[in-house]
Write an enzyme that holds these catalytic residues in place. Structure first.
Site, PDB file in Angstrom:
ATOM      1  N   THR A  30      92.578 -12.265  78.021  1.00 35.16           N
ATOM      2  CA  THR A  30      92.611 -12.909  79.336  1.00 35.16           C
ATOM      3  C   THR A  30      93.846 -13.799  79.472  1.00 35.16           C
ATOM      4  OG1 THR A  30      90.195 -12.904  79.463  1.00 35.16           O
ATOM      5  CG2 THR A  30      91.372 -14.444  80.898  1.00 35.16           C
ATOM      6  N   VAL A  31      94.158 -14.541  78.414  1.00 37.11           N
ATOM      7  CA  VAL A  31      95.351 -15.394  78.426  1.00 37.11           C
ATOM      8  C   VAL A  31      96.608 -14.538  78.581  1.00 37.11           C
ATOM      9  CG1 VAL A  31      96.743 -16.998  77.062  1.00 37.11           C
ATOM     10  CG2 VAL A  31      94.250 -17.215  77.082  1.00 37.11           C
ATOM     11  N   ARG A  74      94.282 -15.568  66.026  1.00 37.68           N
ATOM     12  CA  ARG A  74      94.241 -15.950  64.614  1.00 37.68           C
ATOM     13  C   ARG A  74      93.087 -16.908  64.335  1.00 37.68           C
ATOM     14  NH1 ARG A  74      99.792 -15.698  65.438  1.00 37.68           N
ATOM     15  NH2 ARG A  74      99.932 -17.911  65.978  1.00 37.68           N
ATOM     16  N   SER A  80      94.216  -7.660  66.218  1.00 34.12           N
ATOM     17  CA  SER A  80      93.921  -6.231  66.273  1.00 34.12           C
ATOM     18  C   SER A  80      95.138  -5.460  66.762  1.00 34.12           C
ATOM     19  CB  SER A  80      92.745  -5.960  67.215  1.00 34.12           C
ATOM     20  OG  SER A  80      93.078  -6.319  68.546  1.00 34.12           O
ATOM     21  N   ASP A  91     104.801  -7.993  77.623  1.00 31.67           N
ATOM     22  CA  ASP A  91     106.087  -8.683  77.453  1.00 31.67           C
ATOM     23  C   ASP A  91     107.191  -7.931  78.177  1.00 31.67           C
ATOM     24  OD1 ASP A  91     105.048 -10.746  75.990  1.00 31.67           O
ATOM     25  OD2 ASP A  91     105.711  -9.988  74.040  1.00 31.67           O
TER      26      ASP A  91
END
Length: 261
Positions: A30-31, A74, A80, A91
């Site tokens: 979500t972030v 983390r 994953s 990105d």
């Protein structure tokens, strides 16, 4: 180059914020999605109108999501392949929006076709620089080089210059030239980085093929049979490794044909 020093610092700074989001039940994915959406909106809403200062402020607020989501993963122990894939893919979307916003400005009210072309080159070369490393690693090469201008350098140089250039609207003289200078720096640096990575992949590929060829010739030469048997007695582990090399060669050949496409 900046990744090596800046990432560790900001990771420590953003760790409490990442922990806060975890306690609120927010997922790393979500972030990642929200951060990318914020960067894209800041770049494509403000930059084409020449609002470089406010566009940079909005982008900067969201660009750190790239560090927050990894920190959250983390802490949760959920790192994953999917998370890495999603992060890398988005990105590229964010980078494309930033330089696309510059290109739209110079193609419109900025009225500078040369800088529009430079912005498009920065966009395209950034994507190709990332692809060369990913493709080289996918065919089994380490691609042991980072290069002069990586993603962190591209963003920092461009965003800092755009932010200061935006101060021209507040009456600060001369700063409007910072963005064109930054775009040229990023364009040249990206080209150098691309060449560095291509040369590295070519060298590593030649070394890998030479090692594979040397291993095959040692097995084929009759005069080396006795030497091979002595070596096998002394180094049984190497013998097993040599046996694994042969079945992998046809697979590498198929990967090479895919690269040619």
């Amino acid at each position: 180059m900046l990744n090596k020093y800046a990432r560790a610092f900001f990771t420590r700074v953003l760790t409490p914020f990442a922990a806060f989001l975890i306690r609120r039940g927010v997922s790393p994915d979500t972030v990642t999605l929200i951060g990318t959406a914020g960067v894209v909106a800041g770049a494509l809403v403000f930059y084409p109108r020449g609002e470089f200062f406010w566009g940079t402020v909005v982008i900067t607020l969201f660009v750190f999501s790239d560090l927050v989501d990894g920190n959250m993963a983390r802490q949760l122990g959920r790192s994953s392949r999917w998370g890495a894939f999603l992060d890398s893919t988005l990105d590229r979307v964010a980078d494309g929006a930033v330089f696309g916003g510059f290109a739209l400005w110079y193609a419109g009210n900025g009225a500078d076709n040369v800088l529009c072309a430079v912005s498009i080159f920065c966009l395209a070369s950034g994507q190709v620089v990332s692809y060369t490393k990913a493709r080289g690693e996918s065919i089994g090469l380490p691609v042991a080089v980072n290069g002069l201008v990586e993603r962190a350098e591209r963003l920092v140089i461009s965003l800092v210059a755009a932010g200061f250039a935006g101060l021209h609207k507040f009456g600060v003289p001369g700063v409007q030239y910072l963005l064109p200078i930054a775009l040229w720096i990023v364009a040249v640096g990206s080209l150098v980085t691309l060449i560095q990575r291509v040369v590295t992949v070519r060298r590593e590929s030649a070394e890998a093929e030479a090692e594979a060829g040397a291993g095959g010739s040692a097995l084929d030469e009759p005069g080396n049979a006795s030497r091979g048997s002595d070596a096998a007695k002394d180094r049984p582990q190497n013998a097993s490794q040599g046996g694994e090399t042969a079945p992998e060669r046809p697979q590498n050949a198929s990967r090479g044909s895919e690269a040619a496409k």
